[in-house]
Design a protein around this motif. Sequence first.
Motif, PDB file in Angstrom:
ATOM      1  N   VAL A  78       0.335 -23.667  27.113  1.00  0.00           N
ATOM      2  CA  VAL A  78      -0.306 -24.607  26.198  1.00  0.00           C
ATOM      3  C   VAL A  78      -1.778 -24.239  26.084  1.00  0.00           C
ATOM      4  O   VAL A  78      -2.499 -24.211  27.083  1.00  0.00           O
ATOM      5  N   PHE A 121       2.373 -22.950  22.928  1.00  0.00           N
ATOM      6  CA  PHE A 121       2.018 -24.095  22.094  1.00  0.00           C
ATOM      7  C   PHE A 121       0.509 -24.064  21.849  1.00  0.00           C
ATOM      8  O   PHE A 121      -0.273 -23.923  22.789  1.00  0.00           O
ATOM      9  N   LEU A 141      -2.548 -26.308  20.282  1.00  0.00           N
ATOM     10  CA  LEU A 141      -2.953 -27.626  19.813  1.00  0.00           C
ATOM     11  C   LEU A 141      -4.328 -27.561  19.190  1.00  0.00           C
ATOM     12  O   LEU A 141      -5.247 -26.961  19.755  1.00  0.00           O
ATOM     13  N   LEU A 185       2.994 -33.126  21.747  1.00  0.00           N
ATOM     14  CA  LEU A 185       3.364 -31.878  22.421  1.00  0.00           C
ATOM     15  C   LEU A 185       4.808 -31.923  22.902  1.00  0.00           C
ATOM     16  O   LEU A 185       5.555 -30.947  22.749  1.00  0.00           O
TER      17      LEU A 185
END
Length: 276
Positions: free
Chosen positions: A83, A105, A107, A146
């Motif tokens: 992340v 991921f 963000l 998430l």
Amino acid sequence: MKRVLQRPPVGVARTAVLIAAARANEQRHDDRLFDDPLAAKLVEAAGSANDLNGVRTLAGDHFVLRTRYFDDELLDTPRPQVVIMAAGLDTRAFRLQWPPGTTVFELDLPEMVEFKEDALRDQHAQPTCERVAVPCDLRDDWATALIRAGLDPKKPTAWLLEGLFMFLPPDAGERLLYWVSALSARGSTLALEHVNRAFRDLPQMKPVHQRFDALDARWQSDVEDPVEWLDGYGWAAAVTHQVDLAARHDRAVPAITDPRRVGDARIWLVSAVRTG
């Protein structure tokens, strides 16, 4: 007719262009510490980072070293889920050789995600892993976003928080770390950057703060002992000093982190493992 790209938002998002410009500059060197062939194209799409040249002159060498530091942390201790918080124009999902089965991921604010996806599409960029962009505001319920995007809190996760904490108010930073910890299974890893108060107060940093203030990107927090801080959330942490990092890669110590010039002022580069 050339398609018009969605422009990145103003404010703290401009720092993403600054970091991409530093990485693009490193890409031009034969002895570069990493490969980031997309960086220059992303900066070009964003309209350059010339408004932040003063900051890059002061801290560009640090940005390069920290990039390599975080690259190594992510690849030396691979986890099935990665992340990248406040990912900005980060291209690790495209330029690093991830183990098979890795999901990254990313963000960031919806406006930044939209701009970046548009720019990457124009470059026909292909990730080296499964990549999931998660548009969200870290001031909102990003944890739910998430998980809905596919993160499994039961699996070990590698978290990257690069150039983020100093921009957050102390309570927001604590809340962010609380949720990162809550979503982290034992064996998860965390890599982050922060600063101490002495670094925030450096005379050399005054023009940087003035420039960032004009972008509504004020530094709002610091930490004196990152190891103790992370221990309180169940992480066993270690700090790498830029002097050691520069020696490891046969580079000069960045002036802004050289203790001979800045004394006790510190930019903390921290890695941690979830133990609690």
